[in-house]
Write an enzyme that holds these catalytic residues in place. Structure first.
Site, mmCIF file in Angstrom:
data_model
loop_
_atom_site.group_PDB
_atom_site.id
_atom_site.type_symbol
_atom_site.label_atom_id
_atom_site.label_comp_id
_atom_site.label_asym_id
_atom_site.label_seq_id
_atom_site.Cartn_x
_atom_site.Cartn_y
_atom_site.Cartn_z
ATOM 1 N N SER A 144 11.157 -4.079 5.060
ATOM 2 C CA SER A 144 10.258 -5.188 5.177
ATOM 3 C C SER A 144 11.031 -6.618 5.048
ATOM 4 O O SER A 144 12.158 -6.371 4.315
ATOM 5 C CB SER A 144 9.204 -5.294 4.463
ATOM 6 O OG SER A 144 8.270 -6.551 4.792
ATOM 7 N N TYR A 157 5.114 -4.547 -4.065
ATOM 8 C CA TYR A 157 5.463 -4.159 -2.730
ATOM 9 C C TYR A 157 6.807 -4.839 -2.314
ATOM 10 O O TYR A 157 7.729 -4.005 -2.046
ATOM 11 C CB TYR A 157 4.471 -4.802 -1.862
ATOM 12 C CG TYR A 157 4.670 -4.469 -0.210
ATOM 13 C CD1 TYR A 157 4.747 -3.116 0.333
ATOM 14 C CD2 TYR A 157 5.266 -5.423 0.668
ATOM 15 C CE1 TYR A 157 5.014 -2.981 1.738
ATOM 16 C CE2 TYR A 157 5.633 -5.088 1.795
ATOM 17 C CZ TYR A 157 5.337 -3.989 2.481
ATOM 18 O OH TYR A 157 5.690 -3.764 4.095
HETATM 19 P P1 NAD Z 1 -0.411 1.171 9.029
HETATM 20 O O1 NAD Z 1 -0.894 0.712 7.914
HETATM 21 O O2 NAD Z 1 -0.894 0.812 10.206
HETATM 22 O O3 NAD Z 1 0.504 2.328 9.011
HETATM 23 C C1 NAD Z 1 1.077 2.986 7.991
HETATM 24 C C2 NAD Z 1 1.140 4.610 8.196
HETATM 25 O O4 NAD Z 1 1.611 5.111 6.895
HETATM 26 C C3 NAD Z 1 -0.342 5.215 8.250
HETATM 27 O O5 NAD Z 1 -0.186 6.165 9.356
HETATM 28 C C4 NAD Z 1 -0.739 5.890 7.021
HETATM 29 O O6 NAD Z 1 -1.532 7.032 7.228
HETATM 30 C C5 NAD Z 1 0.775 6.011 6.744
HETATM 31 N N1 NAD Z 1 0.650 6.342 5.006
HETATM 32 C C6 NAD Z 1 0.501 5.425 4.037
HETATM 33 N N2 NAD Z 1 0.243 5.931 2.774
HETATM 34 C C7 NAD Z 1 1.152 7.139 2.961
HETATM 35 C C8 NAD Z 1 1.165 8.329 2.279
HETATM 36 N N3 NAD Z 1 1.056 8.105 0.800
HETATM 37 N N4 NAD Z 1 1.563 9.380 2.568
HETATM 38 C C9 NAD Z 1 1.700 9.491 4.140
HETATM 39 N N5 NAD Z 1 1.492 8.649 5.056
HETATM 40 C C10 NAD Z 1 0.852 7.376 4.411
HETATM 41 O O7 NAD Z 1 0.883 -0.086 8.990
HETATM 42 P P2 NAD Z 1 2.163 -0.431 9.640
HETATM 43 O O8 NAD Z 1 2.227 -1.815 9.803
HETATM 44 O O9 NAD Z 1 2.422 0.450 10.857
HETATM 45 O O10 NAD Z 1 3.213 0.217 8.729
HETATM 46 C C11 NAD Z 1 4.437 0.865 8.912
HETATM 47 C C12 NAD Z 1 5.576 0.670 7.808
HETATM 48 O O11 NAD Z 1 6.119 -0.901 8.333
HETATM 49 C C13 NAD Z 1 5.129 0.554 6.423
HETATM 50 O O12 NAD Z 1 6.234 1.073 5.720
HETATM 51 C C14 NAD Z 1 5.225 -0.855 6.129
HETATM 52 O O13 NAD Z 1 5.199 -1.399 4.760
HETATM 53 C C15 NAD Z 1 6.133 -1.508 7.050
HETATM 54 N N6 NAD Z 1 6.001 -3.082 7.513
HETATM 55 C C16 NAD Z 1 4.830 -3.237 7.851
HETATM 56 C C17 NAD Z 1 4.693 -4.683 8.501
HETATM 57 C C18 NAD Z 1 3.455 -5.434 8.883
HETATM 58 O O14 NAD Z 1 3.402 -6.601 8.858
HETATM 59 N N7 NAD Z 1 2.686 -4.574 9.425
HETATM 60 C C19 NAD Z 1 5.701 -5.700 8.217
HETATM 61 C C20 NAD Z 1 6.821 -5.105 7.558
HETATM 62 C C21 NAD Z 1 6.973 -3.891 7.156
#
Ligand code: NAD
Length: 261
Positions: A144, A157
């Protein structure tokens, strides 16, 4: 960008591959011909993804919490039995909770480190010996911008995502002569359920409308918008190409210029 099906014969594991950024990465890797194992906690969502992608590639789904060492080991063992050795690992599963530092209790701290950092370590541990043996591998950690700079109210985080980048850099050097690359991508606010929760949270705490809260997050990006999951997925796929062999140990912001190194 690349020949169609350039990843044919490769087995890619995407954690958190049921929705959001992970689902977009799964689509992108499938379009390049990779067989897929999707690991997540929500079986129903994984079943939907399998139904959507099964006509394109071989696909297996595994239910596991990435912070549970035994569950991760079992999931990778089953994945390899079904689709063969893992060539590509995308550590995407993650969760973001916020709290002012003085309300950040130990359970919150431990939960953020467990899913975002320890989960990535456990999945790397499951695939590194096989990748070294094969002399080829790609690991991409979805970190991130919070792995590169600080933000208010997300100390746990941000600490976990900074840790993911440390893991990426150290492992990249250790594997530099093995044919295995290790990189991180660093999205800014991306249009998924995670940002929807952040918007709901800001709206509830500040009394602003959801549209205002969303606009505030978009303003963090100099391009004035949220990132699309597909934009993250295309960068991840590019790092997985054979031609990306010289790129390792990098943490690449996908954030419209919000972070510059
Ligand atoms: P999201 O919440 O839509 O998806 C997260 C996924 O991770 C889901 O499929 C969930 O079931 C899975 N997950 C969560 N905890 C888990 C666990 N303990 N074991 C197995 N699976 C688990 O969010 P997203 O935005 O698609 O996030 C994906 C990645 O991108 C994450 O690592 C997040 O930190 C990172 N990210 C997201 C953003 C944003 O703004 N959306 C920005 C930077 C980084």
């Amino acid at each position: 960008m690349a020949d169609a099906k350039i990843l044919e014969g490769r087995h890619a594991v995407v954690t958190g591959g049921g929705r959001g950024i992970g689902a977009a990465i799964a689509e992108e890797l499938a379009a390049l011909g990779a067989d897929l194992t999707l690991i997540s906690r929500d079986r129903a969502v994984l079943e939907d993804r399998r139904a959507a992608l099964a006509a394109k590639v071989k696909i297996s789904i595994e239910t596991a919490d990435v912070s549970d060492a035994d569950a991760v080991a079992a999931a990778f063992k089953t994945a390899e039995n079904r689709l063969g050795p893992v060539h590509i690992l995308i550590n995407n599963a993650g969760a973001a909770r916020s709290a002012p530092f003085e309300k950040l209790d130990l359970a919150h701290w431990n939960a953020m480190l467990a899913v975002n950092l320890t989960g990535s370590y456990l999945c790397c541990r499951a695939v590194v010996p096989g990748m070294k043996h094969a002399g080829w591998g790609r690991i991409v950690n979805v970190a991130s911008t919070a792995g590169l700079i600080g933000y208010r109210y997300i100390a746990a985080y941000a600490a976990a995502k900074h840790g993911v980048i440390g893991l990426t850099r150290a492992l990249a050097l250790e594997l530099a002569q093995t044919g295995v690359t290790v990189n991180a991508v660093c999205p800014g606010y991306t249009d998924t359920d995670m940002v929807k929760s952040a918007v709901d949270n800001i709206a509830a705490k500040t009394g602003r409308s959801a549209a205002e809260a969303r606009a505030e997050l978009a303003r963090a990006n100099p391009q004035g918008r949220l990132i699309a999951p597909e934009e993250v997925a295309q960068t991840v796929a590019w790092l997985c190409l054979p031609a990306s062999a010289a790129i390792t140990g990098q943490a690449i912001p996908i954030a419209g210029g919000e972070v510059m190194s």
